[in-house]
Design a protein around this motif. Structure first.
Motif, PDB file in Angstrom:
ATOM      1  N   SER A 160       0.820  -1.219   0.000  1.00 17.99           N
ATOM      2  CA  SER A 160       0.000   0.000   0.000  1.00 17.99           C
ATOM      3  C   SER A 160       0.847   1.260   0.000  1.00 17.99           C
ATOM      4  O   SER A 160       1.878   1.339   0.681  1.00 17.99           O
ATOM      5  CB  SER A 160      -0.920   0.021   1.230  1.00 17.99           C
ATOM      6  OG  SER A 160      -1.642   1.227   1.303  1.00 17.99           O
ATOM      7  N   ASP A 161       0.379   2.244  -0.764  1.00 22.32           N
ATOM      8  CA  ASP A 161       0.962   3.581  -0.693  1.00 22.32           C
ATOM      9  C   ASP A 161       0.683   4.159   0.692  1.00 22.32           C
ATOM     10  O   ASP A 161      -0.315   3.805   1.336  1.00 22.32           O
ATOM     11  CB  ASP A 161       0.338   4.472  -1.776  1.00 22.32           C
ATOM     12  CG  ASP A 161       1.081   5.792  -1.918  1.00 22.32           C
ATOM     13  OD1 ASP A 161       2.230   5.883  -1.439  1.00 22.32           O
ATOM     14  OD2 ASP A 161       0.513   6.731  -2.498  1.00 22.32           O
ATOM     15  N   ASP A 184      -4.537   6.788   4.772  1.00 25.84           N
ATOM     16  CA  ASP A 184      -3.130   6.439   4.555  1.00 25.84           C
ATOM     17  C   ASP A 184      -2.912   4.942   4.697  1.00 25.84           C
ATOM     18  O   ASP A 184      -3.841   4.181   4.994  1.00 25.84           O
ATOM     19  CB  ASP A 184      -2.211   7.216   5.502  1.00 25.84           C
ATOM     20  CG  ASP A 184      -2.501   6.942   6.977  1.00 25.84           C
ATOM     21  OD1 ASP A 184      -3.008   5.840   7.295  1.00 25.84           O
ATOM     22  OD2 ASP A 184      -2.217   7.821   7.799  1.00 25.84           O
ATOM     23  N   GLY A 185      -1.668   4.539   4.493  1.00 26.90           N
ATOM     24  CA  GLY A 185      -1.331   3.123   4.543  1.00 26.90           C
ATOM     25  C   GLY A 185      -1.548   2.491   5.903  1.00 26.90           C
ATOM     26  O   GLY A 185      -1.808   1.289   5.996  1.00 26.90           O
ATOM     27  N   LEU A 186      -1.450   3.300   6.962  1.00 27.49           N
ATOM     28  CA  LEU A 186      -1.696   2.758   8.292  1.00 27.49           C
ATOM     29  C   LEU A 186      -3.159   2.355   8.467  1.00 27.49           C
ATOM     30  O   LEU A 186      -3.467   1.377   9.151  1.00 27.49           O
ATOM     31  CB  LEU A 186      -1.292   3.775   9.360  1.00 27.49           C
ATOM     32  CG  LEU A 186       0.193   4.162   9.386  1.00 27.49           C
ATOM     33  CD1 LEU A 186       0.443   5.183  10.496  1.00 27.49           C
ATOM     34  CD2 LEU A 186       1.077   2.950   9.570  1.00 27.49           C
ATOM     35  N   THR A 208       6.470   4.666   0.831  1.00 24.16           N
ATOM     36  CA  THR A 208       6.446   6.038   1.316  1.00 24.16           C
ATOM     37  C   THR A 208       7.375   6.903   0.480  1.00 24.16           C
ATOM     38  O   THR A 208       8.279   6.388  -0.188  1.00 24.16           O
ATOM     39  CB  THR A 208       6.845   6.102   2.799  1.00 24.16           C
ATOM     40  OG1 THR A 208       6.719   7.436   3.283  1.00 24.16           O
ATOM     41  CG2 THR A 208       8.283   5.644   3.002  1.00 24.16           C
ATOM     42  N   ALA A 209       7.152   8.199   0.516  1.00 19.92           N
ATOM     43  CA  ALA A 209       7.959   9.118  -0.270  1.00 19.92           C
ATOM     44  C   ALA A 209       9.403   9.071   0.190  1.00 19.92           C
ATOM     45  O   ALA A 209       9.694   8.823   1.366  1.00 19.92           O
ATOM     46  CB  ALA A 209       7.405  10.537  -0.151  1.00 19.92           C
ATOM     47  N   THR A 218      10.945   3.013  -0.040  1.00 16.74           N
ATOM     48  CA  THR A 218      10.802   4.404  -0.455  1.00 16.74           C
ATOM     49  C   THR A 218      10.626   4.488  -1.961  1.00 16.74           C
ATOM     50  O   THR A 218      11.267   3.765  -2.729  1.00 16.74           O
ATOM     51  CB  THR A 218      12.032   5.226  -0.039  1.00 16.74           C
ATOM     52  OG1 THR A 218      13.213   4.604  -0.539  1.00 16.74           O
ATOM     53  CG2 THR A 218      12.121   5.314   1.467  1.00 16.74           C
ATOM     54  N   LYS A 219       9.733   5.383  -2.380  1.00 20.62           N
ATOM     55  CA  LYS A 219       9.503   5.613  -3.802  1.00 20.62           C
ATOM     56  C   LYS A 219      10.614   6.496  -4.372  1.00 20.62           C
ATOM     57  O   LYS A 219      11.120   7.367  -3.664  1.00 20.62           O
ATOM     58  CB  LYS A 219       8.148   6.302  -4.012  1.00 20.62           C
ATOM     59  CG  LYS A 219       6.948   5.409  -3.755  1.00 20.62           C
ATOM     60  CD  LYS A 219       5.664   6.178  -4.072  1.00 20.62           C
ATOM     61  CE  LYS A 219       4.449   5.279  -4.026  1.00 20.62           C
ATOM     62  NZ  LYS A 219       3.218   6.011  -4.368  1.00 20.62           N
ATOM     63  N   PRO A 220      10.974   6.324  -5.643  1.00 21.35           N
ATOM     64  CA  PRO A 220      10.471   5.300  -6.564  1.00 21.35           C
ATOM     65  C   PRO A 220      11.030   3.924  -6.212  1.00 21.35           C
ATOM     66  O   PRO A 220      12.225   3.791  -5.962  1.00 21.35           O
ATOM     67  CB  PRO A 220      10.975   5.777  -7.920  1.00 21.35           C
ATOM     68  CG  PRO A 220      12.211   6.560  -7.606  1.00 21.35           C
ATOM     69  CD  PRO A 220      11.958   7.218  -6.278  1.00 21.35           C
TER      70      PRO A 220
END
Length: 454
Positions: free
Chosen positions: A56-57, A64-66, A85-86, A106-108
């Protein structure tokens, strides 16, 4: 990576392009895939279907993901959750791991990272289908100093470089080492720890490098050392400051060449390991004093890390207190206990020289001896039993006088600390920031009665 038994994964992200890319990647590797565009849609799917994994994002328009993780855990405690997460958003990452996420990326994010994380989910499920993955990763806190350390540790995990963690006793050095191991490509391999202060000096070389049969009196069989046992994974050298000087050259060679000889053998053994060393003493000061080799110090400290003392982590005492209450108070006996503001005020007023370990032990004692009641100031006072006050110094201990010999002052400080802890060497060592071996040596050096101090 291809799985023989297809497993189900739920992809949750508000960006359609990311959902499609992840769906194709997982499906190609044998997963049965469902997707959701947000928290509400994900919750509906989780209520009607079991998933082994949820990806999940962290940030979405409707939550949110939480929130997704809470829904997943409500339906099934065995569902693993990986949060995206960013880049550099460390508070999200810490909150995710504290709340029980299997991992965060972390993205990407690359497909290779996701595939590796998914592989670990499969292995963990096979080994312990009902395992709670949060326990081994519970680095709890939100203080900026701690978050910076975690971000640096996460970056270190992406390399094979050796790491040196310098911090006070009780701050969580081994937990940070495990965090690095779990976040690295070596996570599927062994994590082996050896406490250099706990092993007698004459046995430490054998403990690290192993020995051949007959290498010394009592060596009736051959034994592999910690370096061999950690092959492919991570070796933690805890309390490296207590490494004897005569053993440091062999350790240096093993670190430089990644090879060594067992005691009693001439054949070299090669290993592929990452080494994480921890210490509660200032190694650079020991180098200046000639108590630690400078070349070994620089070889260990390729990536130096620190952890802040609890007294320097504003706000984390309350956060940790609630975490420990949740951990210790229920244990299947009903809901977690409540904590009063008065109790928190008492906690915040204490210095916690033993750091998180001391706080955790205290909370375990309070929760065990005061089950089912709201923790208040009286609970704190009963269980501290005056420990928050400095014990009176014995008459036999000389008080401070300007110009008094350093050894005399050190002996007095050592004895008064031991008196404060009622002779508990381990607790006194933690308060003074030294190892238990150093404590034993000081007791012997200053002629203090050893039987009085257990």
């Amino acid at each position: 990576m291809t799985f023989t038994n297809p497993s189900s994964v739920l992809i949750v992200d508000d960006e359609a392009g990311i959902r499609t890319a992840l769906r194709v990647s997982f499906a190609r590797n044998g997963w049965a895939v469902e997707t959701a565009s947000g928290v509400n849609e994900a919750t509906q799917l989780l209520e009607n279907k079991d998933f082994q994994l949820v990806v999940s994002d962290m940030r979405m328009p409707d939550g949110d993901g939480l929130d997704v993780m809470r829904s997943a855990r409500k339906m099934s405690s065995s569902t693993a959750v990986i949060l995206l997460t960013a880049f550099g958003n460390v508070p999200d990452a810490v909150q995710a791991m504290r709340s029980g996420a299997f991992d965060y990326l972390t993205k990407p994010v690359s497909f290779e990272q996701l595939e590796e994380a998914a592989s670990r989910v499969m292995r963990a499920s096979a080994a312990a289908p009902r395992a709670d993955h949060s326990e081994a990763r519970s680095i709890v806190g939100r203080a900026p100093q701690l978050l910076r350390s975690l971000e640096r540790a996460r970056a270190a995990a992406t390399t094979d470089a050796d790491v040196l963690v310098e911090a006070e006793s009780g701050t969580g050095k081994e937990l940070l080492a495990r965090f690095i191991h779990d976040a690295s490509d070596r996570s599927r391999k062994p994590f082996i720890a050896v406490n250099c202060a706990a092993v007698p000096e004459h046995l430490l070389e054998s403990e690290l490098f192993g020995h051949a049969r007959g290498a010394f009196t009592g060596a009736t069989t051959a034994k592999a050392g910690k370096f061999e046992l950690a092959n492919g994974g991570t070796l933690l050298l805890d309390e490296i400051g207590d490494m004897p000087l005569n053993l440091q050259p062999k350790l240096l060679r093993a670190l430089q060449e990644r090879e060594f000889e067992r005691l009693g053998e001439t054949r070299s053994v090669k290993v592929d390991i990452r080494v994480i060393a921890t210490t509660n003493v200032n190694l650079s000061a020991m180098v200046e004093e000639g108590k630690f080799r400078s070349d070994l110090y620089y070889r260990l400290a390729v990536i130096p890390l620190t952890l802040p003392a609890l007294r320097d982590r504003a706000g984390d005492v309350e956060l940790l207190a609630h975490y420990f209450v949740d951990k210790f108070s229920a244990k299947g006996r009903g809901p977690a206990q409540r904590v009063s503001e008065e109790f928190i005020e008492r906690l915040n007023a204490h210095h916690w020289p033993g750091n998180v370990r001391e706080l955790g032990n205290f909370m375990r004692r309070v929760c065990s001896l005061h089950p089912g009641v709201e923790l208040d100031g009286s609970c704190f006072d009963q269980e501290f039993q005056g420990r928050s006050k400095v014990a009176s110094v014995p008459a036999s201990v000389p008080m401070f006088n300007p110009g008094a010999p350093i050894r005399q002052l050190e002996r007095a400080h050592l004895e008064s600390t031991l008196t404060m802890t009622q002779g508990n060497r381990t607790q006194a060592a933690e308060m003074l920031g030294i190892s238990i071996r150093t404590m034993r040596n000081r007791i012997r050096e200053y002629g203090l009665p050893p039987r009085r101090y257990a």
